[in-house]
Design a protein around this motif. Sequence first.
Motif, short mmCIF file in Angstrom:
data_model
loop_
_atom_site.label_atom_id
_atom_site.label_comp_id
_atom_site.label_asym_id
_atom_site.label_seq_id
_atom_site.Cartn_x
_atom_site.Cartn_y
_atom_site.Cartn_z
N PHE A 100 -8.03 8.84 -8.36
CA PHE A 100 -9.16 9.08 -7.46
C PHE A 100 -10.45 8.52 -8.07
CE2 PHE A 100 -11.90 11.21 -4.55
CZ PHE A 100 -12.91 11.81 -5.28
N GLN A 159 0.61 2.14 -13.39
CA GLN A 159 0.12 3.48 -13.69
C GLN A 159 -0.09 4.30 -12.41
OE1 GLN A 159 -3.02 3.64 -16.62
NE2 GLN A 159 -2.29 1.80 -17.64
N LYS A 160 -0.65 5.48 -12.59
CA LYS A 160 -0.76 6.38 -11.45
C LYS A 160 -1.92 5.98 -10.55
CE LYS A 160 -2.16 10.60 -12.18
NZ LYS A 160 -2.26 11.96 -12.76
N VAL A 161 -1.92 6.54 -9.38
CA VAL A 161 -3.00 6.34 -8.41
C VAL A 161 -4.11 7.32 -8.76
CG1 VAL A 161 -3.60 6.41 -5.97
CG2 VAL A 161 -1.33 5.64 -6.67
N GLN A 173 -5.36 1.85 -8.85
CA GLN A 173 -4.08 1.95 -9.54
C GLN A 173 -3.98 0.78 -10.49
OE1 GLN A 173 -0.54 1.29 -7.16
NE2 GLN A 173 0.64 2.74 -8.38
N TYR A 183 -9.50 4.77 -4.21
CA TYR A 183 -8.60 5.07 -5.31
C TYR A 183 -8.31 3.76 -6.03
CZ TYR A 183 -7.40 9.81 -3.77
OH TYR A 183 -7.44 11.14 -3.45
N PHE A 193 -7.42 0.98 -3.58
CA PHE A 193 -7.02 1.43 -2.26
C PHE A 193 -8.16 2.18 -1.59
CE2 PHE A 193 -2.66 0.29 -2.30
CZ PHE A 193 -2.17 0.51 -3.58
N GLY A 226 0.81 -1.20 0.00
CA GLY A 226 0.00 0.00 0.00
C GLY A 226 0.85 1.26 0.00
N LEU A 227 0.22 2.37 0.25
CA LEU A 227 0.88 3.67 0.24
C LEU A 227 1.18 4.09 1.67
CD1 LEU A 227 -1.55 5.20 -2.35
CD2 LEU A 227 0.88 4.83 -2.75
N MET A 264 -5.35 -2.41 -8.67
CA MET A 264 -5.28 -2.39 -7.21
C MET A 264 -6.21 -1.28 -6.73
SD MET A 264 -3.62 -3.79 -4.59
CE MET A 264 -1.85 -4.04 -4.52
N PHE A 295 -3.84 5.23 3.96
CA PHE A 295 -4.26 4.26 2.97
C PHE A 295 -4.16 2.85 3.50
CE2 PHE A 295 -4.85 6.52 -1.04
CZ PHE A 295 -4.40 7.78 -0.68
N GLY A 296 -5.07 2.01 3.02
CA GLY A 296 -4.97 0.59 3.29
C GLY A 296 -3.95 -0.06 2.38
N GLN A 297 -3.78 -1.37 2.57
CA GLN A 297 -2.80 -2.12 1.79
C GLN A 297 -3.29 -2.45 0.39
OE1 GLN A 297 0.52 -3.04 2.86
NE2 GLN A 297 -0.15 -1.34 4.12
N TYR A 307 -12.33 7.32 1.20
CA TYR A 307 -11.97 7.41 -0.21
C TYR A 307 -11.75 6.03 -0.81
CZ TYR A 307 -10.61 12.25 0.97
OH TYR A 307 -10.59 13.55 1.40
#
Lengths: 116, 114
Positions: B45, B41-43, B37, B35, B91, A43-44, B89, B105-107, B33
């Motif tokens: 929203f 690529q980018k994360v 990914q 999100y 999040f 994760g982040l 993924m 953020f979660g995993q 939230y």
Amino acid sequence: AQSVTQPDIHITVSEGASLELRCNYSYGATPYLFWYVQSPGQGLQLLLKYFSGDTLVQGIKGFEAEFKRSQSSFNLRKPSVHWSDAAEYFCAVGPSLGSGTYKYIFGTGTRLKVLA
Amino acid sequence: EPEVTQTPSHQVTQMGQEVILRCVPISNHLYFYWYRQILGQKVEFLVSFYNNEISEKSEIFDDQFSVERPDGSNFTLKIRSTKLEDSAMYFCASRMDGVNTEAFFGQGTRLTVV
């Protein structure tokens, strides 16, 4: 529109070398800025954040970042990189008063490779 | 230290099936939230949720997506009829009220649509 740019897609450094990852933002209001790190398949994790005050902020794992309003930049630095720092690093801008948004906007990320 | 937890960590589903991704935000947080990914690529929203309603959503968050906070602790993302391009993924994140706050953020849940 708000945006975050990370000009470097990949960066390779040798272990023990210094590191600087670039981040530029475009934001109408006072920006709230963050750096997150993502290890492979993970994760982040928040490295550090800037809301106001001292423009040099310290984070976890020995990282720091400097906010430069004149350059619209928030570059991440580390004086001596460890092999475990290999990961993807994301710069982000968060919602602030008057921004009209609730969301965090992420850059495209910089993948860091560390050579032994 | 409190954390955002997501289940499952990996879900494989057939195209056209419905999936529900689950998240337990940090207990005193008020903004939630999702999100996503896509690999490499980018994360991006998807949606924010506050006071039991969607506060903001992106163009990605179309009618196929919905969110719910069914009780005091869970926050779910439902994809009604999954497509191959939903593989990503996902999040979940949460934050406290106020503007000077960071998102935790979660995993993540890796969704694979086959």
